[in-house]
Design an enzyme around this catalytic site. Structure first.
Site, PDB file in Angstrom:
ATOM      1  N   CYS A  89       6.509   1.791  -5.378  1.00 27.22           N
ATOM      2  CA  CYS A  89       7.494   0.842  -4.840  1.00 27.22           C
ATOM      3  C   CYS A  89       8.857   0.994  -5.499  1.00 27.22           C
ATOM      4  O   CYS A  89       9.879   0.754  -4.892  1.00 27.22           O
ATOM      5  CB  CYS A  89       6.976  -0.574  -5.029  1.00 27.22           C
ATOM      6  SG  CYS A  89       6.585  -0.941  -6.741  1.00 27.22           S
ATOM      7  N   GLU A 129      11.934   2.550   3.982  1.00 32.16           N
ATOM      8  CA  GLU A 129      11.052   2.932   2.877  1.00 32.16           C
ATOM      9  C   GLU A 129      10.053   3.970   3.409  1.00 32.16           C
ATOM     10  O   GLU A 129       9.297   3.691   4.341  1.00 32.16           O
ATOM     11  CB  GLU A 129      10.288   1.717   2.336  1.00 32.16           C
ATOM     12  CG  GLU A 129       9.428   2.103   1.139  1.00 32.16           C
ATOM     13  CD  GLU A 129       8.524   0.976   0.625  1.00 32.16           C
ATOM     14  OE1 GLU A 129       7.859   0.331   1.437  1.00 32.16           O
ATOM     15  OE2 GLU A 129       8.493   0.791  -0.606  1.00 32.16           O
ATOM     16  N   GLY A 168       2.505  -5.486  -1.602  1.00 32.39           N
ATOM     17  CA  GLY A 168       2.350  -4.609  -0.442  1.00 32.39           C
ATOM     18  C   GLY A 168       3.672  -4.470   0.285  1.00 32.39           C
ATOM     19  O   GLY A 168       4.742  -4.637  -0.307  1.00 32.39           O
ATOM     20  N   SER A 169       3.589  -4.202   1.564  1.00 31.73           N
ATOM     21  CA  SER A 169       4.802  -3.923   2.330  1.00 31.73           C
ATOM     22  C   SER A 169       5.545  -5.215   2.677  1.00 31.73           C
ATOM     23  O   SER A 169       4.948  -6.297   2.760  1.00 31.73           O
ATOM     24  CB  SER A 169       4.429  -3.186   3.611  1.00 31.73           C
ATOM     25  OG  SER A 169       3.564  -3.993   4.383  1.00 31.73           O
ATOM     26  N   GLY A 220       4.195  -8.795   3.941  1.00 31.77           N
ATOM     27  CA  GLY A 220       4.661  -9.943   3.149  1.00 31.77           C
ATOM     28  C   GLY A 220       5.101 -11.100   4.051  1.00 31.77           C
ATOM     29  O   GLY A 220       4.817 -12.267   3.772  1.00 31.77           O
ATOM     30  N   GLU A 260       5.407  -9.055  -4.125  1.00 30.76           N
ATOM     31  CA  GLU A 260       5.963  -7.818  -4.699  1.00 30.76           C
ATOM     32  C   GLU A 260       5.970  -6.816  -3.558  1.00 30.76           C
ATOM     33  O   GLU A 260       4.914  -6.305  -3.166  1.00 30.76           O
ATOM     34  CB  GLU A 260       5.070  -7.309  -5.836  1.00 30.76           C
ATOM     35  CG  GLU A 260       5.043  -8.199  -7.066  1.00 30.76           C
ATOM     36  CD  GLU A 260       6.309  -8.074  -7.903  1.00 30.76           C
ATOM     37  OE1 GLU A 260       7.069  -7.107  -7.735  1.00 30.76           O
ATOM     38  OE2 GLU A 260       6.538  -8.970  -8.730  1.00 30.76           O
ATOM     39  N   LYS A 315      -8.530  -9.332  -3.048  1.00 26.06           N
ATOM     40  CA  LYS A 315      -8.827  -8.457  -1.904  1.00 26.06           C
ATOM     41  C   LYS A 315      -8.076  -7.152  -2.141  1.00 26.06           C
ATOM     42  O   LYS A 315      -6.883  -7.054  -1.889  1.00 26.06           O
ATOM     43  CB  LYS A 315      -8.350  -9.131  -0.612  1.00 26.06           C
ATOM     44  CG  LYS A 315      -9.049  -8.678   0.654  1.00 26.06           C
ATOM     45  CD  LYS A 315      -8.878  -7.219   1.016  1.00 26.06           C
ATOM     46  CE  LYS A 315      -7.572  -6.875   1.658  1.00 26.06           C
ATOM     47  NZ  LYS A 315      -7.432  -5.405   1.889  1.00 26.06           N
TER      48      LYS A 315
HETATM   49  P1  NAP Z   1       0.344  -3.085   3.072  1.00 27.85           P
HETATM   50  O1  NAP Z   1      -0.015  -2.379   4.316  1.00 27.85           O
HETATM   51  O2  NAP Z   1       1.322  -4.200   3.148  1.00 27.85           O
HETATM   52  O3  NAP Z   1      -1.032  -3.593   2.453  1.00 27.85           O
HETATM   53  C1  NAP Z   1      -1.099  -4.284   1.224  1.00 27.85           C
HETATM   54  C2  NAP Z   1      -2.348  -5.132   1.203  1.00 27.85           C
HETATM   55  O4  NAP Z   1      -2.241  -6.126   2.230  1.00 27.85           O
HETATM   56  C3  NAP Z   1      -3.629  -4.344   1.505  1.00 27.85           C
HETATM   57  O5  NAP Z   1      -4.673  -4.876   0.738  1.00 27.85           O
HETATM   58  C4  NAP Z   1      -3.820  -4.640   2.985  1.00 27.85           C
HETATM   59  O6  NAP Z   1      -5.165  -4.481   3.400  1.00 27.85           O
HETATM   60  C5  NAP Z   1      -3.380  -6.078   3.056  1.00 27.85           C
HETATM   61  N1  NAP Z   1      -3.013  -6.547   4.401  1.00 27.85           N
HETATM   62  C6  NAP Z   1      -2.629  -5.827   5.476  1.00 27.85           C
HETATM   63  N2  NAP Z   1      -2.407  -6.634   6.532  1.00 27.85           N
HETATM   64  C7  NAP Z   1      -2.659  -7.896   6.119  1.00 27.85           C
HETATM   65  C8  NAP Z   1      -2.604  -9.173   6.756  1.00 27.85           C
HETATM   66  N3  NAP Z   1      -2.255  -9.308   8.023  1.00 27.85           N
HETATM   67  N4  NAP Z   1      -2.926 -10.267   6.018  1.00 27.85           N
HETATM   68  C9  NAP Z   1      -3.282 -10.151   4.727  1.00 27.85           C
HETATM   69  N5  NAP Z   1      -3.356  -8.965   4.077  1.00 27.85           N
HETATM   70  C10 NAP Z   1      -3.038  -7.847   4.759  1.00 27.85           C
HETATM   71  O7  NAP Z   1       0.907  -2.102   1.968  1.00 27.85           O
HETATM   72  P2  NAP Z   1       0.278  -0.713   1.505  1.00 27.85           P
HETATM   73  O8  NAP Z   1       0.555   0.290   2.559  1.00 27.85           O
HETATM   74  O9  NAP Z   1      -1.120  -0.915   1.049  1.00 27.85           O
HETATM   75  O10 NAP Z   1       1.154  -0.430   0.192  1.00 27.85           O
HETATM   76  C11 NAP Z   1       2.404   0.099   0.247  1.00 27.85           C
HETATM   77  C12 NAP Z   1       3.484  -0.962   0.157  1.00 27.85           C
HETATM   78  O11 NAP Z   1       3.307  -1.745  -1.033  1.00 27.85           O
HETATM   79  C13 NAP Z   1       4.863  -0.377   0.043  1.00 27.85           C
HETATM   80  O12 NAP Z   1       5.740  -1.080   0.876  1.00 27.85           O
HETATM   81  C14 NAP Z   1       5.224  -0.597  -1.431  1.00 27.85           C
HETATM   82  O13 NAP Z   1       6.590  -0.619  -1.695  1.00 27.85           O
HETATM   83  C15 NAP Z   1       4.550  -1.878  -1.706  1.00 27.85           C
HETATM   84  N6  NAP Z   1       4.337  -2.043  -3.156  1.00 27.85           N
HETATM   85  C16 NAP Z   1       5.126  -2.911  -3.855  1.00 27.85           C
HETATM   86  C17 NAP Z   1       4.977  -3.062  -5.236  1.00 27.85           C
HETATM   87  C18 NAP Z   1       5.850  -3.997  -6.033  1.00 27.85           C
HETATM   88  O14 NAP Z   1       5.507  -4.268  -7.188  1.00 27.85           O
HETATM   89  N7  NAP Z   1       6.952  -4.506  -5.488  1.00 27.85           N
HETATM   90  C19 NAP Z   1       3.994  -2.326  -5.892  1.00 27.85           C
HETATM   91  C20 NAP Z   1       3.202  -1.441  -5.153  1.00 27.85           C
HETATM   92  C21 NAP Z   1       3.381  -1.323  -3.776  1.00 27.85           C
HETATM   93  P3  NAP Z   1      -5.751  -3.057   3.946  1.00 27.85           P
HETATM   94  O15 NAP Z   1      -4.749  -2.006   3.660  1.00 27.85           O
HETATM   95  O16 NAP Z   1      -7.012  -2.911   3.181  1.00 27.85           O
HETATM   96  O17 NAP Z   1      -5.989  -3.227   5.416  1.00 27.85           O
END
Ligand code: NAP
Ligand code: MG
Length: 500
Positions: free
Chosen positions: A305, A402, A249-250, A254, A271, A196
């Site tokens: 990240c 962050e 993701g965030s 997580g 991650e 997804k």
């Molecule tokens: P996010 O809001 O957590 O979203 C990540 C993914 O999760 C998206 O596909 C999102 O879908 C989905 N999602 C949202 N709510 C969900 C739920 N309730 N259940 C299941 N899936 C859900 O993060 P983002 O804003 O896209 O990305 C930024 C974050 O990613 C930052 O915190 C960054 O540090 C982190 N990140 C970490 C790494 C690492 O390797 N540690 C690498 C890259 C990014 P939609 O957005 O399509 O609604």
């Protein structure tokens, strides 16, 4: 401001104009509901493609397809055949790098040089690295004596088996590498996948899924469902037919994933976010530090990240380092990635730009001093200038949270303060990355040991390589990706004892 950037190629325009559905069992399908969402170019705010919005029904169909494929022809692929498929994926990514590069730029706002390097080099090299693993995943013979059997009366060994159906959920920053990080270990270990991608940037993941099919991956092994996190993502995380969730993701989401996965006790790797420190000691080579720290913070417009967002610098060199970084920031050419002369692209969305601006404002209210940036240039799209804040403290909002944007928070320290610098560097809930800048390697090693992060680098920040494990300590995650360790979460061990 007029945009003079060259337009996308015919191939890219054709791809954008297609009906984009969900890939389930080798076929692209629309949503049962018929709903779609618009995909935006963050450099203009314009709609570039329309994609089907999936939910529980599509996730369920995809999980069933993944289960059938796991037990079907995919299970009869030899390790050498999985290697060959991974190698072929790498070749096809290289063949299609221009298309992938343009899609990545248009969908997520990367500058052209970075997108080009990612699509033509980083992604093929990663698939080639994982192409080497299938033939090297080994169990062990174990010197056990089941029920007191003597040697020669029994044989005990372990089998390493694919963990099963993997659900992967990925973010929008650098979306092609995010999909790659899930697909490569799935193929190497013989698992199957339901991916997804982020709703804000789903295009290159879709193309990569097609490339996998062309490379010989059987139908149903790689499935892809588009949609929001709340709908498709949540359904995937909760689905009883999924054996493991690989989430990037965030930290906030997580936590939701862990709760949803508890239903059938899926295995989970996470991650998550970061707030990575860079520590610059008085003897550091400023020719290395200044461009290195600027890159660490402003790479991907700070939407990264592992970005180095907290800079701790010795007071003797503080002004020089800050001025050096600020002059790099001021000289960066802000513009759409399709213009090859741009070196700093847009943020992903209007909402993200508001968030970043809000953090800069909060920092100024709390007493930080703005050295450069802090504004959105007057042009279409979601641009925000690379920003440097000095005189910051650990308790300030932009230092403790962050931001996921191009904001560097600087603090200084004096002689003999290394213990307190290490404490400050660790005074965050995150533990993803960090770097130390010094010529004194003994001192560097001391700091390396003290920093509580999954990755610590010396005189370089965030040294990513396919062979190097990467992942978070504390609330930056569970588990590791990259390298041999990146395979472990996709495998399970079966202990076998035979007697006769
Ligand atoms: P996010 O809001 O957590 O979203 C990540 C993914 O999760 C998206 O596909 C999102 O879908 C989905 N999602 C949202 N709510 C969900 C739920 N309730 N259940 C299941 N899936 C859900 O993060 P983002 O804003 O896209 O990305 C930024 C974050 O990613 C930052 O915190 C960054 O540090 C982190 N990140 C970490 C790494 C690492 O390797 N540690 C690498 C890259 C990014 P939609 O957005 O399509 O609604
Ligand atoms: Mg987009």
């Amino acid at each position: 401001m007029t945009d003079t950037s060259p337009g996308p190629s015919r191939t890219t325009l054709d791809f954008l104009g297609r009906e984009h559905g969900h890939l389930i069992n080798g076929r692209w399908r629309p949503s049962v509901s018929g709903e779609t969402f618009d995909v935006q170019d963050p450099a203009t705010g314009g709609c570039i493609a329309r994609v089907a919005a999936g939910g529980a029904a599509e996730i369920d169909a995809a999980v069933r397809a993944a289960r059938a494929a796991l037990e079907g022809p995919w299970s009869r692929f030899t390790a050498a055949q999985r290697s060959a498929v991974l190698w072929k994926v790498a070749d096809l990514v290289q063949r299609d790098h221009q298309l992938l590069c343009e899609l990545e730029i248009l969908d997520s706002g990367l500058p052209a040089s970075l997108a080009g390097y990612i699509c033509a080099t980083v992604v093929p090299e990663f698939f080639r690295y994982y192409a080497g693993w299938p033939t090297k995943i080994e169990g062990a013979t174990v010197p056990a004596s089941p029920q007191g059997k003597l040697p020669g009366e029994s044989l005990s060994f372990t089998l390493r088996e694919p963990i099963g159906v993997v659900g992967a959920i990925t973010p929008w920053n650098s979306p092609l590498p995010m999909a790659m990080l899930k697909i490569a270990p799935v193929l190497a270990t013989g698992c199957t996948l339901v991916l997804k991608p982020a709703e804000l940037a789903p295009l290159t993941a879709m193309r990569l899924a097609e490339i996998c099919a062309e490379a010989g991956v059987p139908d149903g092994v790689i499935n892809l469902v588009n949609g929001t996190g709340e709908s498709a993502g949540a359904a995937l995380a909760a689905h009883p037919g999924v054996d493991k969730i690989a989430f990037t993701g965030s930290t906030e989401v997580g936590r939701l994933i862990v709760r949803a996965a508890a239903s059938n006790l899926k295995k989970v790797t996470l991650e998550l976010g970061g707030k990575s420190p860079m520590m610059v000691l008085a003897d550091a080579d400023l020719e290395q530090v200044i461009p290195g720290a600027a890159r660490a913070c402003f790479f991907l417009q700070g939407q990264n990240c592992m970005a180095g967002t907290r800079l701790f610098v010795h007071e003797r060199i503080h002004d020089k380092v800050v001025e050096g970084i600020a002059s790099i920031a001021r000289a960066m050419k802000i513009g759409p990635g399709m213009d090859p002369s741009s070196d700093f692209g847009p943020l992903i969305s209007a909402r993200q730009r508001e968030r970043v601006a809000g953090y800069v404002e909060a920092g100024r209210r709390e007493g930080a001093e703005l050295v450069c940036g802090g504004r959105s240039p007057a042009r279409p799209g979601y641009f925000f200038e690379p920003t440097v804040l000095i005189r910051t403290r650990n308790d300030m909002t932009p230092v403790s949270q962050e931001i996921f944007g191009p904001v560097l928070c600087v603090q200084s320290f004096g002689d003999g303060d290394l213990d307190s610098v290490a404490r400050d560097a660790n005074s965050t809930v995150y533990g993803l990355s960090g770097s130390v800048w010094t010529r004194d390697l003994g001192c560097a090693m001391q700091m390396v040991r003290r920093i509580d992060a999954g990755q610590v680098s010396v005189n370089i920040h965030a040294a990513i390589d396919p062979a190097m494990p990467f992942g978070g300590n504390k609330q930056s995650g569970w588990g590791r990706e990259f390298g041999k360790e990146g395979l472990e979460p996709y495998l399970k061990t079966k202990g076998v004892s035979m007697t006769w």
